[in-house]
Design a protein around this motif. Structure first.
Motif, mmCIF file in Angstrom:
data_model
loop_
_atom_site.group_PDB
_atom_site.id
_atom_site.type_symbol
_atom_site.label_atom_id
_atom_site.label_comp_id
_atom_site.label_asym_id
_atom_site.label_seq_id
_atom_site.Cartn_x
_atom_site.Cartn_y
_atom_site.Cartn_z
ATOM 1 N N UNK A 1 0.836 -1.203 0.000
ATOM 2 C CA UNK A 1 0.000 0.000 0.000
ATOM 3 C C UNK A 1 0.868 1.249 0.000
ATOM 4 N N UNK A 2 1.853 1.283 0.889
ATOM 5 C CA UNK A 2 2.742 2.450 0.946
ATOM 6 C C UNK A 2 3.433 2.682 -0.390
ATOM 7 N N UNK A 3 3.892 1.608 -0.997
ATOM 8 C CA UNK A 3 4.560 1.702 -2.303
ATOM 9 C C UNK A 3 3.625 2.320 -3.343
ATOM 10 N N UNK A 4 2.382 1.891 -3.336
ATOM 11 C CA UNK A 4 1.419 2.406 -4.302
ATOM 12 C C UNK A 4 1.113 3.876 -4.088
ATOM 13 N N UNK A 5 0.947 4.275 -2.828
ATOM 14 C CA UNK A 5 0.641 5.687 -2.537
ATOM 15 C C UNK A 5 1.811 6.574 -2.948
ATOM 16 N N UNK A 6 3.019 6.176 -2.603
ATOM 17 C CA UNK A 6 4.193 6.994 -2.932
ATOM 18 C C UNK A 6 4.382 7.109 -4.446
ATOM 19 N N UNK A 7 4.049 6.055 -5.170
ATOM 20 C CA UNK A 7 4.160 6.100 -6.626
ATOM 21 C C UNK A 7 3.210 7.139 -7.207
ATOM 22 N N UNK A 8 2.036 7.283 -6.617
ATOM 23 C CA UNK A 8 1.077 8.289 -7.087
ATOM 24 C C UNK A 8 1.572 9.696 -6.762
ATOM 25 N N UNK A 9 2.136 9.884 -5.577
ATOM 26 C CA UNK A 9 2.517 11.224 -5.134
ATOM 27 C C UNK A 9 3.807 11.727 -5.779
ATOM 28 N N UNK A 10 4.721 10.832 -6.123
ATOM 29 C CA UNK A 10 5.997 11.284 -6.679
ATOM 30 C C UNK A 10 5.781 12.042 -7.978
ATOM 31 N N UNK A 11 6.663 12.991 -8.242
ATOM 32 C CA UNK A 11 6.545 13.857 -9.421
ATOM 33 C C UNK A 11 5.237 14.638 -9.406
ATOM 34 N N UNK A 12 4.690 14.850 -8.193
ATOM 35 C CA UNK A 12 3.431 15.570 -7.997
ATOM 36 C C UNK A 12 2.299 14.935 -8.799
ATOM 37 N N UNK A 13 2.348 13.631 -8.954
ATOM 38 C CA UNK A 13 1.291 12.916 -9.656
ATOM 39 C C UNK A 13 1.347 13.041 -11.156
ATOM 40 N N UNK A 14 2.362 13.732 -11.678
ATOM 41 C CA UNK A 14 2.436 13.972 -13.118
ATOM 42 C C UNK A 14 3.207 12.853 -13.815
ATOM 43 N N UNK A 15 2.703 11.640 -13.663
ATOM 44 C CA UNK A 15 3.286 10.458 -14.299
ATOM 45 C C UNK A 15 2.164 9.705 -14.988
ATOM 46 N N UNK A 16 2.321 9.442 -16.274
ATOM 47 C CA UNK A 16 1.255 8.790 -17.030
ATOM 48 C C UNK A 16 1.008 7.364 -16.539
#
Length: 231
Positions: free
Chosen positions: A22-37
């Motif tokens: 879960x933590x891994x998934x949340x951090x993936x969304x937040x990194x780069x301010x969410x600007x990842x396709x």
């Protein structure tokens, strides 16, 4: 013309997933301010793990610092421009209006910032299929969480999107991982936080575009085929 476009990645987290899933998934969304396709912005959690996952997501979002690039330490910055900031803000407000449960963040800038295109790291729970925040690519630090009760239900929700770039699977069950890798309609499927191998192509299906970057497939995008008869 070939294009590599956006996504609305589904992250399927089963009750037997590892403790960092879960933590891994949340951090993936937040990194780069969410600007990842390829961000896993739709987190689908098996019912027994759901409440704990929502609490973990809340904690991670609230612990995510936001600030300008010259600030010291780990933090995320602003979205790219005013138009994108307004787009993200509008969808956060839409999530509230359509009945999703706001767990962290919300509209407006973080309290310590009075200017700039900064977005509060935001988490919605109890999101239902068809809500705007579940359908539209937000391209900001906004996570939508929803429960599922069966593998078939999870696959149906994950595939019910115009996009098809990257989906994610978190489970200790190897046979289940193999089934899901075949059933999920996306150009890429990543499992248990493991990166794709060197030379693996990057690209999607459906409205995510069908172009490929990387490896042999990326080279082939630049080639033209000539067909000759009677040589």
């Amino acid at each position: 013309m070939t294009l590599e476009l956006g996504g609305k990645g589904a992250n399927l987290i089963f009750a037997d997933a590892d403790g960092r899933a879960v933590e891994r998934g949340v951090r993936h969304v937040m990194e780069n301010t969410g600007q990842s396709c390829n961000a896993p912005t739709r987190m689908l959690v098996e019912r027994p793990l759901y409440d704990a996952a929502v609490e973990t997501a809340r904690r991670i979002a609230e612990d995510t610092r936001v600030g300008p690039a010259h600030d010291a330490g780990d933090h995320i910055g602003p979205v790219v421009n005013a138009r994108q900031w307004e787009h993200v803000q509008g969808l956060i407000q839409k999530g509230i209006e359509e009945g999703a449960r706001l767990v962290a963040g919300g509209p407006g800038r973080p309290e310590h910032l009075n200017r700039g295109y900064f977005v509060r790291p935001t988490v919605f729970a109890d999101v239902k299929p068809g809500m705007s925040i579940e359908r539209i690519e937000i391209f900001g630090p906004v996570l939508s969480i929803m429960p599922f009760d069966s593998e078939d239900e999870a696959v149906a929700i994950a595939n019910d999107t115009d996009y098809g770039l990257t989906n994610y699977v978190q489970t200790a069950d190897e046979a289940r991982r193999h089934r899901l890798a075949r059933r999920l309609k996306a150009g890429m499927v990543e499992m248990n936080g493991q990166s794709r191998g060197k030379g693996a192509p990057f690209g999607g299906t459906k409205a995510s575009g069908r172009a490929r970057e990387g490896g042999i497939w990326g080279i082939e995008e630049f080639l033209e085929v000539k067909s000759i008869s009677g040589w």
